[in-house]
Design an enzyme around this catalytic site. Structure first.
Site, mmCIF file in Angstrom:
data_model
loop_
_atom_site.group_PDB
_atom_site.id
_atom_site.type_symbol
_atom_site.label_atom_id
_atom_site.label_comp_id
_atom_site.label_asym_id
_atom_site.label_seq_id
_atom_site.Cartn_x
_atom_site.Cartn_y
_atom_site.Cartn_z
ATOM 1 N N SER A 151 1.053 -1.222 0.156
ATOM 2 C CA SER A 151 0.059 0.199 -0.109
ATOM 3 C C SER A 151 0.827 1.430 -0.023
ATOM 4 O O SER A 151 2.111 1.023 0.568
ATOM 5 C CB SER A 151 -0.820 -0.004 1.204
ATOM 6 N N TYR A 165 -1.413 -0.551 10.296
ATOM 7 C CA TYR A 165 -1.695 -0.999 9.058
ATOM 8 C C TYR A 165 -0.441 -0.806 7.964
ATOM 9 O O TYR A 165 0.080 -1.567 7.215
ATOM 10 C CB TYR A 165 -2.884 -0.566 8.421
HETATM 11 P P1 NAP Z 1 -11.473 -5.359 0.447
HETATM 12 O O1 NAP Z 1 -12.514 -5.113 -0.526
HETATM 13 O O2 NAP Z 1 -11.639 -5.145 1.896
HETATM 14 O O3 NAP Z 1 -11.137 -7.050 0.199
HETATM 15 C C1 NAP Z 1 -10.318 -7.665 1.024
HETATM 16 C C2 NAP Z 1 -10.385 -9.070 0.840
HETATM 17 O O4 NAP Z 1 -9.436 -9.854 1.817
HETATM 18 C C3 NAP Z 1 -11.652 -9.619 1.453
HETATM 19 O O5 NAP Z 1 -12.170 -10.393 0.177
HETATM 20 C C4 NAP Z 1 -11.407 -10.526 2.599
HETATM 21 O O6 NAP Z 1 -12.388 -11.532 2.610
HETATM 22 C C5 NAP Z 1 -10.205 -10.889 2.336
HETATM 23 N N1 NAP Z 1 -9.318 -11.261 3.485
HETATM 24 C C6 NAP Z 1 -9.104 -10.688 4.353
HETATM 25 N N2 NAP Z 1 -8.439 -11.438 5.351
HETATM 26 C C7 NAP Z 1 -8.370 -12.686 5.024
HETATM 27 C C8 NAP Z 1 -7.871 -13.873 5.521
HETATM 28 N N3 NAP Z 1 -7.305 -13.879 6.560
HETATM 29 N N4 NAP Z 1 -7.806 -14.991 4.729
HETATM 30 C C9 NAP Z 1 -8.474 -14.999 3.356
HETATM 31 N N5 NAP Z 1 -8.936 -13.765 3.015
HETATM 32 C C10 NAP Z 1 -9.036 -12.623 3.742
HETATM 33 O O7 NAP Z 1 -9.939 -4.765 0.318
HETATM 34 P P2 NAP Z 1 -9.414 -4.306 -0.950
HETATM 35 O O8 NAP Z 1 -9.444 -2.915 -1.101
HETATM 36 O O9 NAP Z 1 -9.785 -4.990 -2.317
HETATM 37 O O10 NAP Z 1 -7.815 -4.675 -0.312
HETATM 38 C C11 NAP Z 1 -7.083 -5.993 -1.066
HETATM 39 C C12 NAP Z 1 -5.736 -5.547 -0.654
HETATM 40 O O11 NAP Z 1 -5.222 -4.341 -1.136
HETATM 41 C C13 NAP Z 1 -5.489 -5.663 0.762
HETATM 42 O O12 NAP Z 1 -4.377 -6.124 1.016
HETATM 43 C C14 NAP Z 1 -5.392 -3.837 0.974
HETATM 44 O O13 NAP Z 1 -4.580 -3.662 2.306
HETATM 45 C C15 NAP Z 1 -4.789 -3.584 -0.249
HETATM 46 N N6 NAP Z 1 -4.977 -2.038 -0.525
HETATM 47 C C16 NAP Z 1 -6.150 -1.518 -0.523
HETATM 48 C C17 NAP Z 1 -6.372 -0.167 -0.989
HETATM 49 C C18 NAP Z 1 -7.514 0.319 -1.274
HETATM 50 O O14 NAP Z 1 -7.793 1.729 -1.385
HETATM 51 N N7 NAP Z 1 -8.809 -0.137 -1.509
HETATM 52 C C19 NAP Z 1 -5.062 0.835 -1.112
HETATM 53 C C20 NAP Z 1 -3.738 -0.105 -0.830
HETATM 54 C C21 NAP Z 1 -3.717 -1.216 -0.556
HETATM 55 P P3 NAP Z 1 -13.457 -11.496 3.841
HETATM 56 O O15 NAP Z 1 -14.593 -10.790 3.127
HETATM 57 O O16 NAP Z 1 -13.759 -12.796 4.124
HETATM 58 O O17 NAP Z 1 -12.855 -10.555 5.218
#
Ligand code: NAP
Length: 256
Positions: A151, A165
């Site tokens: 991130s 985080y």
């Molecule tokens: P999201 O929509 O909240 O999706 C996260 C996914 O990860 C969910 O499907 C969740 O499943 C799954 N997950 C979490 N913990 C888990 C575990 N222990 N085992 C298996 N699955 C798990 O988030 P996103 O924004 O797409 O984020 C994806 C990645 O991008 C993350 O690493 C996040 O830190 C990174 N990121 C996001 C952003 C942003 O602005 N969105 C920016 C920088 C980085 P459940 O529904 O079952 O919890």
């Protein structure tokens, strides 16, 4: 390996946390590019099934596998399922990750720290270890690629929101560099993407579902990013188009 422009052949990718958000967009694009795709999810079976159905509708191959990737036994079962149902693993995307309610560092307790380290760091370590055992030429494998989803928070620090985080993603950056060097001569490339503000559900976990729209006017490009824009870079880092890249941290943050 495939050529850099054609569809992937005999490529198998495991994407953690792929039921929604960036993981789901990456799974859909990987399916479109010819990868056989494992859609890992933790709780939302219907969402993961929807991603699998969308890939199959376009003629691709995909399976959904439930596993909490912070738990060793579940990670072992997840990888064994990929072996049995999709074949030799060639690519891993460590996408699963979470954040929690926005707050100051002096309000964070031990239990929350352990959850944040586990979901963002432990998951990537456990899955990468199993992937290396399958892909490394040292272990008789044929090579492969790993992409960690870090991130922009790792360089911005996320003050007053979630320093825990941000620090966890800093650890992911360090792991990306270290593992990349560890396996560089064993046919495995390891890189990371560092997304900025992307329109997904993760911001609701911080208590501010509309965070991207609030901050957008202050961003250089005056908008947040879409999950599909991150997925394109992840697929680039998995593909032969990035064959001389390893240990790289690719910022996808609209100039932030
Ligand atoms: P999201 O929509 O909240 O999706 C996260 C996914 O990860 C969910 O499907 C969740 O499943 C799954 N997950 C979490 N913990 C888990 C575990 N222990 N085992 C298996 N699955 C798990 O988030 P996103 O924004 O797409 O984020 C994806 C990645 O991008 C993350 O690493 C996040 O830190 C990174 N990121 C996001 C952003 C942003 O602005 N969105 C920016 C920088 C980085 P459940 O529904 O079952 O919890």
């Amino acid at each position: 390996m495939t050529n850099s422009t054609g569809p992937a052949r005999n490529e198998v990718v495991l994407i953690t946390g792929a039921g929604r958000g960036i993981g789901a967009a990456t799974a859909l694009l990987a399916g479109r590019r010819g990868y056989r795709v494992c859609v890992n999810y933790r709780t939302d079976e219907a969402a993961a099934a929807g991603v699998v159905a969308a890939i199959r509708d376009e003629g691709g191959t995909a399976v959904a596998v439930r596993a909490d990737v912070t738990r060793t036994a579940e990670v072992e079962r997840l990888f064994a399922t990929v072996d049995a149902e999709l074949g030799q693993l060639t690519a891993l995307v460590n996408n699963a990750g979470t954040l929690e309610q926005q707050c100051r560092l002096d309000e964070i307790d031990e239990d929350r720290l352990n959850r944040i380290w586990a979901s963002n760091i432990t998951s990537a370590f456990l899955c990468s270890g199993r992937a290396v055992r399958r892909m490394s030429t040292r272990h008789g494998g044929a090579g492969g690629a790993i992409v960690n989803v870090s991130s922009a928070a790792s360089r911005l620090g996320s003050p007053n929101e979630y320093v825990d985080y941000a620090a966890a993603k800093g650890a992911v950056d360090s792991m990306t560099r270290g593992l990349a060097l560890e396996v560089a001569a064993e046919g495995i490339r390891v890189n990371a993407v560092r997304p900025g503000l992307i329109h997904t559900d993760i911001h609701a976990l911080g208590g501010e579902p509309g965070r991207v729209d609030r901050v957008a006017p202050d961003l250089p490009m005056r908008r947040g990013g879409q999950p599909e824009e991150v997925a394109e870079s992840i697929l680039f880092l998995l593909s032969p188009a990035s064959s001389y890249m390893t240990g790289a941290l690719l910022d996808i943050a609209g100039g932030r």
